[in-house]
Motif scaffolding. Structure first.
Motif, mmCIF file in Angstrom:
data_model
loop_
_atom_site.group_PDB
_atom_site.id
_atom_site.type_symbol
_atom_site.label_atom_id
_atom_site.label_comp_id
_atom_site.label_asym_id
_atom_site.label_seq_id
_atom_site.Cartn_x
_atom_site.Cartn_y
_atom_site.Cartn_z
ATOM 1 N N TRP A 15 5.825 0.657 -8.545
ATOM 2 C CA TRP A 15 4.393 0.659 -8.885
ATOM 3 C C TRP A 15 3.650 0.447 -7.571
ATOM 4 O O TRP A 15 3.981 -0.453 -6.803
ATOM 5 C CB TRP A 15 4.061 -0.463 -9.867
ATOM 6 N N VAL A 16 2.659 1.293 -7.327
ATOM 7 C CA VAL A 16 1.897 1.225 -6.084
ATOM 8 C C VAL A 16 0.421 1.290 -6.438
ATOM 9 O O VAL A 16 -0.003 2.196 -7.175
ATOM 10 C CB VAL A 16 2.250 2.403 -5.146
ATOM 11 N N GLY A 17 -0.379 0.345 -5.931
ATOM 12 C CA GLY A 17 -1.800 0.370 -6.239
ATOM 13 C C GLY A 17 -2.658 -0.197 -5.123
ATOM 14 O O GLY A 17 -2.198 -1.005 -4.316
ATOM 15 N N CYS A 26 -0.698 6.744 -3.435
ATOM 16 C CA CYS A 26 0.123 5.916 -4.325
ATOM 17 C C CYS A 26 1.255 6.740 -4.927
ATOM 18 O O CYS A 26 2.407 6.288 -4.985
ATOM 19 C CB CYS A 26 -0.736 5.322 -5.444
ATOM 20 N N GLU A 27 0.939 7.951 -5.373
ATOM 21 C CA GLU A 27 1.951 8.811 -5.990
ATOM 22 C C GLU A 27 3.037 9.213 -4.996
ATOM 23 O O GLU A 27 4.227 9.189 -5.326
ATOM 24 C CB GLU A 27 1.286 10.060 -6.580
ATOM 25 N N THR A 61 -5.162 7.748 -4.824
ATOM 26 C CA THR A 61 -4.209 7.965 -5.914
ATOM 27 C C THR A 61 -3.050 8.823 -5.439
ATOM 28 O O THR A 61 -1.885 8.534 -5.743
ATOM 29 C CB THR A 61 -4.915 8.610 -7.122
ATOM 30 N N LYS A 67 5.250 6.117 -4.355
ATOM 31 C CA LYS A 67 6.088 5.824 -5.519
ATOM 32 C C LYS A 67 7.199 6.860 -5.671
ATOM 33 O O LYS A 67 8.342 6.530 -5.960
ATOM 34 C CB LYS A 67 5.247 5.764 -6.782
ATOM 35 N N ILE A 115 -2.998 -3.112 -0.486
ATOM 36 C CA ILE A 115 -2.040 -2.306 -1.223
ATOM 37 C C ILE A 115 -1.027 -3.263 -1.817
ATOM 38 O O ILE A 115 -0.600 -4.221 -1.169
ATOM 39 C CB ILE A 115 -1.370 -1.216 -0.355
ATOM 40 N N TYR A 140 9.975 1.615 -4.637
ATOM 41 C CA TYR A 140 8.542 1.448 -4.899
ATOM 42 C C TYR A 140 8.296 1.930 -6.334
ATOM 43 O O TYR A 140 8.146 3.120 -6.592
ATOM 44 C CB TYR A 140 7.691 2.273 -3.936
ATOM 45 N N TYR A 170 -3.786 3.887 -8.508
ATOM 46 C CA TYR A 170 -2.406 3.426 -8.627
ATOM 47 C C TYR A 170 -1.509 4.553 -9.120
ATOM 48 O O TYR A 170 -1.986 5.571 -9.628
ATOM 49 C CB TYR A 170 -2.293 2.209 -9.551
ATOM 50 N N ILE A 191 2.597 -3.378 -4.037
ATOM 51 C CA ILE A 191 3.757 -2.607 -4.456
ATOM 52 C C ILE A 191 4.724 -3.524 -5.198
ATOM 53 O O ILE A 191 5.094 -4.587 -4.694
ATOM 54 C CB ILE A 191 4.458 -1.937 -3.257
#
Length: 151
Positions: free
Chosen positions: A41-43, A29-30, A26, A33, A122, A39, A59, A124
């Protein structure tokens, strides 16, 4: 921020064994982003090979209804089958696209391998049309290899 300059941040998060794996994912992802303007949305999705589904584990960005994706469906599902990066400069041009948000214009999905097996990816999303370059692919491949070390 340059993707190369993100490597030390990602490495630091990965090496922080005081955090759970999901927490570290997480945070990655942060950081992505928040650090890369396009970027949005990233998950991380992980595969259940028996059920032939992908499951969202971590995400950053708006919540999504797409927490479980069948293999073959959408860009993520196609990567689960092909085991290859998939860069989509314009999501409107894709027939097999799952719309997560009306603002998404482009997507990149890079598979994550552990011991030679595609265990996840991943994903994005970008609200910018055609933002992804070879540099994004190379960076995300490197990052996924690093992430695999904690899985």
């Amino acid at each position: 921020m340059s993707l190369i300059n993100l490597k030390p941040k990602v490495t630091s998060i990965i090496k922080d064994s005081s955090e759970s794996t999901v927490s570290r994912l997480t945070k990655i992802c942060e950081v992505l982003k928040d650090s890369v303007a396009y970027y949005d949305w990233v998950g991380f999705y992980f595969a259940n090979h028996e059920a032939r589904t992908l499951h969202l584990q971590a995400y950053a960005g708006e919540a999504t209804d797409h927490t479980v994706i069948p293999f073959g469906k959408g860009i993520c599902g196609q990567v689960a089958v092909s085991n290859e990066n998939f860069v989509v400069p314009d999501v409107k041009a894709q027939d097999n696209y799952i719309a997560c948000s009306i603002s998404v214009k482009a997507e990149i999905v890079v598979p994550l391998f552990k011991d030679g097996k595609n265990i996840g990816q991943i994903d994005i999303d970008s609200s910018t049309k055609d933002p992804f370059t070879k540099e994004d692919e190379v960076f995300l491949e490197w990052m996924n290899a690093e992430v695999a070390s904690i899985l």
